[in-house]
Design a protein around this motif. Structure first.
Motif, PDB file in Angstrom:
ATOM      1  N   LEU A 188       6.300   8.174  -4.391  1.00 28.35           N
ATOM      2  CA  LEU A 188       7.505   7.707  -3.180  1.00 28.35           C
ATOM      3  C   LEU A 188       7.144   6.911  -2.083  1.00 28.35           C
ATOM      4  O   LEU A 188       7.804   6.065  -1.842  1.00 28.35           O
ATOM      5  CB  LEU A 188       8.231   8.931  -3.056  1.00 28.35           C
ATOM      6  CG  LEU A 188       9.173   9.644  -4.501  1.00 28.35           C
ATOM      7  CD1 LEU A 188       9.537  10.993  -3.888  1.00 28.35           C
ATOM      8  CD2 LEU A 188      10.253   8.936  -4.660  1.00 28.35           C
ATOM      9  N   GLN A 189       5.930   7.378  -1.588  1.00 27.79           N
ATOM     10  CA  GLN A 189       5.389   6.809  -0.378  1.00 27.79           C
ATOM     11  C   GLN A 189       5.376   5.389  -0.654  1.00 27.79           C
ATOM     12  O   GLN A 189       5.461   4.519  -0.139  1.00 27.79           O
ATOM     13  CB  GLN A 189       4.279   7.279   0.100  1.00 27.79           C
ATOM     14  CG  GLN A 189       4.381   8.757   0.791  1.00 27.79           C
ATOM     15  CD  GLN A 189       3.054   9.230   1.428  1.00 27.79           C
ATOM     16  OE1 GLN A 189       2.471   9.690   0.682  1.00 27.79           O
ATOM     17  NE2 GLN A 189       3.014   9.257   2.801  1.00 27.79           N
ATOM     18  N   LYS A 190       4.574   5.171  -1.928  1.00 22.02           N
ATOM     19  CA  LYS A 190       4.081   3.847  -2.385  1.00 22.02           C
ATOM     20  C   LYS A 190       5.411   2.861  -2.578  1.00 22.02           C
ATOM     21  O   LYS A 190       5.433   1.574  -2.147  1.00 22.02           O
ATOM     22  CB  LYS A 190       3.063   3.761  -3.548  1.00 22.02           C
ATOM     23  CG  LYS A 190       1.849   4.326  -3.226  1.00 22.02           C
ATOM     24  CD  LYS A 190       0.918   4.285  -4.552  1.00 22.02           C
ATOM     25  CE  LYS A 190      -0.581   4.907  -4.198  1.00 22.02           C
ATOM     26  NZ  LYS A 190      -1.272   5.056  -5.370  1.00 22.02           N
ATOM     27  N   GLY A 191       6.318   3.613  -3.456  1.00 25.75           N
ATOM     28  CA  GLY A 191       7.510   2.729  -3.412  1.00 25.75           C
ATOM     29  C   GLY A 191       8.203   2.163  -2.244  1.00 25.75           C
ATOM     30  O   GLY A 191       8.689   1.096  -2.092  1.00 25.75           O
ATOM     31  N   LEU A 192       8.219   3.383  -1.229  1.00 30.93           N
ATOM     32  CA  LEU A 192       8.934   2.935  -0.177  1.00 30.93           C
ATOM     33  C   LEU A 192       8.180   1.941   0.742  1.00 30.93           C
ATOM     34  O   LEU A 192       8.662   0.799   1.402  1.00 30.93           O
ATOM     35  CB  LEU A 192       9.308   4.095   0.836  1.00 30.93           C
ATOM     36  CG  LEU A 192      10.164   4.893   0.323  1.00 30.93           C
ATOM     37  CD1 LEU A 192      10.118   6.255   1.282  1.00 30.93           C
ATOM     38  CD2 LEU A 192      11.404   4.519   0.030  1.00 30.93           C
ATOM     39  N   GLU A 193       6.813   1.988   0.783  1.00 35.52           N
ATOM     40  CA  GLU A 193       5.839   0.918   1.447  1.00 35.52           C
ATOM     41  C   GLU A 193       6.383  -0.618   0.463  1.00 35.52           C
ATOM     42  O   GLU A 193       6.235  -1.504   1.494  1.00 35.52           O
ATOM     43  CB  GLU A 193       4.448   1.353   1.329  1.00 35.52           C
ATOM     44  CG  GLU A 193       4.061   2.300   1.847  1.00 35.52           C
ATOM     45  CD  GLU A 193       2.724   2.943   1.675  1.00 35.52           C
ATOM     46  OE1 GLU A 193       2.110   2.345   0.979  1.00 35.52           O
ATOM     47  OE2 GLU A 193       2.349   3.898   2.388  1.00 35.52           O
ATOM     48  N   LYS A 194       6.201  -0.407  -0.674  1.00 33.72           N
ATOM     49  CA  LYS A 194       6.808  -1.856  -1.341  1.00 33.72           C
ATOM     50  C   LYS A 194       7.934  -2.193  -0.827  1.00 33.72           C
ATOM     51  O   LYS A 194       7.982  -3.461  -0.730  1.00 33.72           O
ATOM     52  CB  LYS A 194       6.573  -1.402  -2.859  1.00 33.72           C
ATOM     53  CG  LYS A 194       7.043  -2.597  -3.832  1.00 33.72           C
ATOM     54  CD  LYS A 194       6.968  -2.282  -5.218  1.00 33.72           C
ATOM     55  CE  LYS A 194       7.232  -3.677  -6.101  1.00 33.72           C
ATOM     56  NZ  LYS A 194       7.323  -3.299  -7.649  1.00 33.72           N
TER      57      LYS A 194
END
Length: 381
Positions: free
Chosen positions: A314-320
């Motif tokens: 989820l963190q990586k998705g929001l960073e994307k």
């Protein structure tokens, strides 16, 4: 009552909030939308939806529903309020990316109700994993992420909607008027309804009219300049309860270069992310773009490999999402402010340059920024 666990909580039932929720729903992800008000946020009455916004609405599956209720605008006409002469006419002909540019003035209430109707009925939800701030210009979530309060642009705007019972008779054009430090526009929504806006830089003496709708209407009528009677009638026939006043605020664009659009499992979208002046007509369209990108990255994270840590996904998705939307938001905020500054600057030299040289350039800028595709609602394999 059966309790359910939801993965996503969205703060704010505005355009970005409802569109993101619908995008997630289309991808099989349930979400909860929290709204502090007792009804949908329909202030502003209408908004221009350009090509990029229609692409997002098509991705959400509601584009044709809204098209059937709103007239397509076929071009822009700009007029000087000083001379009363047309300074540019720009038809929406085919653009370099293929296809005609699309603009319609959309009733905000109809837009929100259409998005809401497509969402499933909500139940009680707990243990949410993601918090998305779609809570508008004065976003609490944005302040939590470290963003400053939006700055005052030095200008204010009034927006209104008027219904002509026997039809308004206007061609499907966006008509804009400039000069003497003011800017206003008139655009038909359908055969009877007309949306308008009026933007100005209030002097200390004029600030008192902002608190009195009757005085505000008279002030607007006194500033229209050399225009036709049918344009003046739009403002004369508007009831004061169908007008809304607001100071114009925007995010300092460089904040987006180093600010936290997302942090851990929290992010912002819509006006909470990129409040901008309305000079490009892109605030609502950019919010719709956000919803498509955000729904996609969240669905990808939540449906990812079960062996991987979901919180990290989820963190990586929001960073994307932040990477994809940072420069687009920076570009729109900066360009809108620049265009607004040129359009409403006063003085003999500036009036000449704007009317004789810049009018076509600025109209073309509207088209250029609208020619953007945020993509489809998909999840990468």
């Amino acid at each position: 009552m059966e309790k359910s666990v939801e993965d996503v909580v969205i703060v704010g039932a505005g355009i970005a909030g409802l569109a993101t929720a619908l995008g997630l729903h289309r991808l099989g992800i349930r979400s909860l939308v929290l709204e502090s008000g007792d009804s949908m946020r329909t202030s502003g009455f209408a908004l221009g939806i350009w090509t990029n916004g229609w692409r997002a609405l098509d991705a959400l599956g509601v584009g044709d529903i809204l098209r059937s209720k709103h007239k397509r605008i076929t071009g822009i006409i700009t007029t000087s309020v000083i001379s009363g002469l047309t300074t540019s006419q720009l038809p929406f002909t085919a653009m370099h990316s293929g296809g005609d540019l699309e603009l319609r003035s959309v009733n905000r209430k109809v837009l929100l109700e259409t998005l809401e109707t497509e969402l499933p009925k909500d139940t009680i939800r707990f243990s949410s994993k993601v918090l998305i701030g779609c809570d508008g210009v004065n976003s609490v979530v944005a302040r939590f992420l470290g963003f400053s309060k939006p700055s005052f642009a030095g200008r204010s705007a009034v927006r209104g909607l008027v219904d002509f019972e026997n039809g308004h008779g206007f061609e499907p054009k966006l008509m804009q008027f400039f000069g003497k430090g003011i800017r206003y526009g008139v655009s038909p929504c359908d055969d009877r309804t007309v949306y308008w806006f009026f933007s100005f830089s209030p002097s200390p003496q004029e600030r008192e009219v902002e608190e009195d709708p009757t005085k505000l209407k008279q002030f607007i009528l006194s500033k229209l300049g050399k225009v036709s009677d049918n344009i003046r009638a739009v403002f004369e026939k508007t009831q004061v309860q169908n007008m809304v006043f607001s100071p114009l605020r925007f995010r300092l664009p460089w904040e987006l270069l180093w600010g936290n659009i997302s942090k851990d499992n929290v992010c912002v979208a819509g006006d909470a992310l990129h409040p901008m002046t309305p000079d490009l007509g892109q605030g609502g369209c950019a919010a719709l773009e956000d919803s498509i990108v955000l729904a996609g990255v969240l669905a990808e994270a939540l449906k990812g490999n079960a062996s991987e840590n979901e919180y990290q996904r989820l963190q990586k998705g929001l960073e994307k999402f932040a990477r994809e939307r940072r420069w687009r938001s920076f570009d729109l905020i900066s360009t809108a402010y620049m265009v607004g500054f040129m359009q409403q600057s006063d003085g003999i030299v500036m009036n000449f340059v704007r009317d004789k040289i810049l009018s076509k350039f600025m109209a073309g800028m509207l088209l250029k920024k609208a020619d953007f595709d945020c993509g489809k609602l998909t999840v990468s394999s």
